[in-house]
Design an enzyme around this catalytic site. Structure first.
Site, PDB file in Angstrom:
ATOM      1  N   ASN A   9       0.919  -1.155  -0.142  1.00 18.97           N
ATOM      2  CA  ASN A   9       0.083   0.118   0.038  1.00 18.97           C
ATOM      3  C   ASN A   9       1.108   1.309   0.084  1.00 18.97           C
ATOM      4  O   ASN A   9       1.418   1.745   0.860  1.00 18.97           O
ATOM      5  CB  ASN A   9      -0.918  -0.094   1.051  1.00 18.97           C
ATOM      6  CG  ASN A   9      -1.654   1.093   1.471  1.00 18.97           C
ATOM      7  OD1 ASN A   9      -1.926   2.016   0.466  1.00 18.97           O
ATOM      8  ND2 ASN A   9      -2.702   1.276   2.415  1.00 18.97           N
ATOM      9  N   ARG A  88      -2.817  -2.007  -3.163  1.00 18.25           N
ATOM     10  CA  ARG A  88      -4.062  -1.349  -2.824  1.00 18.25           C
ATOM     11  C   ARG A  88      -3.998   0.012  -3.690  1.00 18.25           C
ATOM     12  O   ARG A  88      -2.723   0.489  -4.130  1.00 18.25           O
ATOM     13  CB  ARG A  88      -4.099  -0.850  -1.484  1.00 18.25           C
ATOM     14  CG  ARG A  88      -5.180   0.054  -1.276  1.00 18.25           C
ATOM     15  CD  ARG A  88      -4.999   1.133  -0.147  1.00 18.25           C
ATOM     16  NE  ARG A  88      -6.137   1.787   0.087  1.00 18.25           N
ATOM     17  CZ  ARG A  88      -5.997   3.032   0.751  1.00 18.25           C
ATOM     18  NH1 ARG A  88      -4.879   3.498   0.779  1.00 18.25           N
ATOM     19  NH2 ARG A  88      -7.067   3.927   0.944  1.00 18.25           N
ATOM     20  N   HIS A 177     -12.864   3.409   0.539  1.00 22.12           N
ATOM     21  CA  HIS A 177     -12.868   2.308   1.641  1.00 22.12           C
ATOM     22  C   HIS A 177     -13.429   1.088   1.199  1.00 22.12           C
ATOM     23  O   HIS A 177     -13.989   0.346   2.005  1.00 22.12           O
ATOM     24  CB  HIS A 177     -13.490   2.978   2.941  1.00 22.12           C
ATOM     25  CG  HIS A 177     -12.682   4.054   3.619  1.00 22.12           C
ATOM     26  ND1 HIS A 177     -13.190   5.112   4.389  1.00 22.12           N
ATOM     27  CD2 HIS A 177     -11.271   4.178   4.027  1.00 22.12           C
ATOM     28  CE1 HIS A 177     -12.297   5.774   4.849  1.00 22.12           C
ATOM     29  NE2 HIS A 177     -11.013   5.213   4.589  1.00 22.12           N
ATOM     30  N   ARG A 237      -9.695  16.296   7.587  1.00 18.83           N
ATOM     31  CA  ARG A 237     -10.447  16.886   6.383  1.00 18.83           C
ATOM     32  C   ARG A 237     -11.734  17.329   7.017  1.00 18.83           C
ATOM     33  O   ARG A 237     -12.133  16.773   8.065  1.00 18.83           O
ATOM     34  CB  ARG A 237     -10.698  15.539   5.332  1.00 18.83           C
ATOM     35  CG  ARG A 237      -9.643  15.136   4.761  1.00 18.83           C
ATOM     36  CD  ARG A 237      -9.935  13.940   4.015  1.00 18.83           C
ATOM     37  NE  ARG A 237      -8.872  13.372   3.287  1.00 18.83           N
ATOM     38  CZ  ARG A 237      -8.559  11.825   3.355  1.00 18.83           C
ATOM     39  NH1 ARG A 237      -9.619  11.035   3.755  1.00 18.83           N
ATOM     40  NH2 ARG A 237      -7.712  11.194   2.731  1.00 18.83           N
ATOM     41  N   GLU A 382      -8.079  -5.177   5.383  1.00 13.86           N
ATOM     42  CA  GLU A 382      -7.966  -4.836   4.212  1.00 13.86           C
ATOM     43  C   GLU A 382      -6.751  -5.813   3.440  1.00 13.86           C
ATOM     44  O   GLU A 382      -6.851  -6.189   2.138  1.00 13.86           O
ATOM     45  CB  GLU A 382      -7.767  -3.325   3.935  1.00 13.86           C
ATOM     46  CG  GLU A 382      -8.788  -2.378   4.057  1.00 13.86           C
ATOM     47  CD  GLU A 382      -8.581  -1.140   4.411  1.00 13.86           C
ATOM     48  OE1 GLU A 382      -8.714  -0.459   3.150  1.00 13.86           O
ATOM     49  OE2 GLU A 382      -8.063  -0.680   5.362  1.00 13.86           O
TER      50      GLU A 382
END
Length: 401
Positions: A9, A88, A177, A237, A382
């Site tokens: 990733n 990913r 996600h 964010r 994941e």
């Protein structure tokens, strides 16, 4: 020995990795390279319960992948026999509806989607190319965060803007996600024969946060949009707000629209409101000692998460499950409690003792016995799903198109 995949990733300045088989067992090896691009770059390896850190002498993604390969070559006792590499990839646009064996066309498609993920997709391409170069003929697979949400209908993924902007530029909601949500949907289905056909609201809460409505294993709505900025308030964010605010900030601060957007991405959310930290753990500690700013930030985070869950629930006929996952979702009884309290009008009930005492890192039911809606903590994985996709595609003989 079970087949293993090297799961990678890549971020712009980091590279997380794991060597994982297709079972629920822990990774054989895992770690992270950090501060890539800096002379202070390091890589950490976790093997057999022990962590070791070393400097990188090549301070880029190639240096990180080279260090991983060197570790494998230097530790034959680990018995690592890689069958493939799984990567990913944040944004697959409308091009990729499922994971894909990587060839030049797939790489080109990932690069084309970089317009929507300029901080992520170029880094993914770097990691893929370096892994291809250093691991010879090993096949590689791309697993896309956006692909799970390709089941959204037009009325959900289109923005109410001129249709020519969608036709000409593919401006629409994509959602993120997705790898986590797909894992959660599969895990839920494995718990009971009926659960796979039922409806679930899932909150993936971490430094990046989103929610998803899942109907019989498929995504029908999600909170993130064309980028991960839309939806919930997050670590740094802002989440959704009046778009005009972007111009107001630019004018008030005398900065460009891009700089104003950076404020919404990097200086807002929990960090912006608390003026302390973007880390929920730090804020909960401060809140417990009476810090009003920390309490306000956590209250806003929970409020907006509940609003987004209620919003996506309008695309379900019923709700059988509410699921918390991600670093905050799995580990913060306070946030789970505050969110569920705001969802009582949907019939959500929480067993407060079960919520408070749930062991970290374990799957737990935290609703009262017999409750109409089952509330769960389900840790996401994941890396496992990426490894499973990688090994499945390679074993099925899928070749690059």
């Amino acid at each position: 020995m079970k087949q293993q995949a090297l799961v990678i990733n890549c971020g712009s300045s980091s590279l997380k990795f794991a060597i994982q088989d297709a079972s629920e067992s822990a990774p054989l090896l895992e770690g992270i390279a950090e501060r890539l691009g800096s002379e202070h770059s390091t890589i950490t390896f976790k093997y057999a319960g022990t962590k070791t850190e070393q400097r990188l002498y090549e301070h880029d993604h190639r240096g990180a992948v080279s260090a991983i390969k060197a570790w494998i070559d230097d530790h034959p006792e680990a018995g690592i026999q890689l069958a493939g590499g799984g990567h990913r990839v944040v944004h697959g646009g409308e091009t990729f509806h499922q994971s894909a064996v990587i060839d030049e066309d797939v790489l080109e498609g990932i690069e084309q989607c970089a317009i929507f993920a300029p901080l992520h997709n170029p880094a993914h391409v770097k990691g893929i190319k370096e892994a291809q170069a250093l691991f010879g003929e090993l096949p590689h697979v791309a697993v896309f965060d956006t692909s799970f949400h390709q089941t959204l209908t037009q009325d959900q993924y289109l923005y109410p803007i001129p249709m020519r902007l969608y036709r000409n530029h593919h401006f629409r909601k994509y959602g993120f996600h997705g790898t986590s949500y797909r894992y959660i949907a599969q895990k839920l289905a494995s718990l009971d024969a009926n659960y796979g056909t039922q409806n679930a609201l899932v909150a993936h809460l971490g430094n990046g946060a989103s929610v998803c409505a899942i109907k019989a294993g498929s995504s029908v709505d999600t909170s993130m949009g064309i980028t991960p900025l839309e939806g919930l308030m997050m670590g740094t964010r802002s989440g959704s707000l009046d778009p005009s605010l972007l111009a107001f900030i630019a004018d008030a601060e005398g900065i460009s629209m891009k700089q104003a957007l950076d404020i919404l991405n990097k200086e807002s959310g929990l960090k912006g409101i608390s003026e302390i930290s973007n880390d929920c753990r730090t804020l909960e500690t401060a809140q417990a000692t009476g810090d009003d700013r920390a309490d306000l930030a956590l209250t806003m985070f929970a409020s907006r998460a509940a609003k987004q869950l209620a919003s996506v629930a309008t695309n379900l006929d019923s709700i059988e499950h509410v699921i918390f996952t991600g670093g905050i979702g799995e580990n913060s009884p306070l946030i789970r409690s505050r969110i569920c309290k705001r969802l009582t009008m949907l019939g959500v009930e929480l067993d407060h003792n079960a919520n408070q005492t749930a062991p970290r890192g374990e799957l737990n039911a935290i609703s009262p016995t017999g409750a109409r809606i089952k509330v769960w903590i389900i840790p996401t994985n994941e890396e496992l799903l990426i490894a499973q996709d990688t090994l499945e595609l390679i074993n099925a003989g899928h070749k690059p198109s």
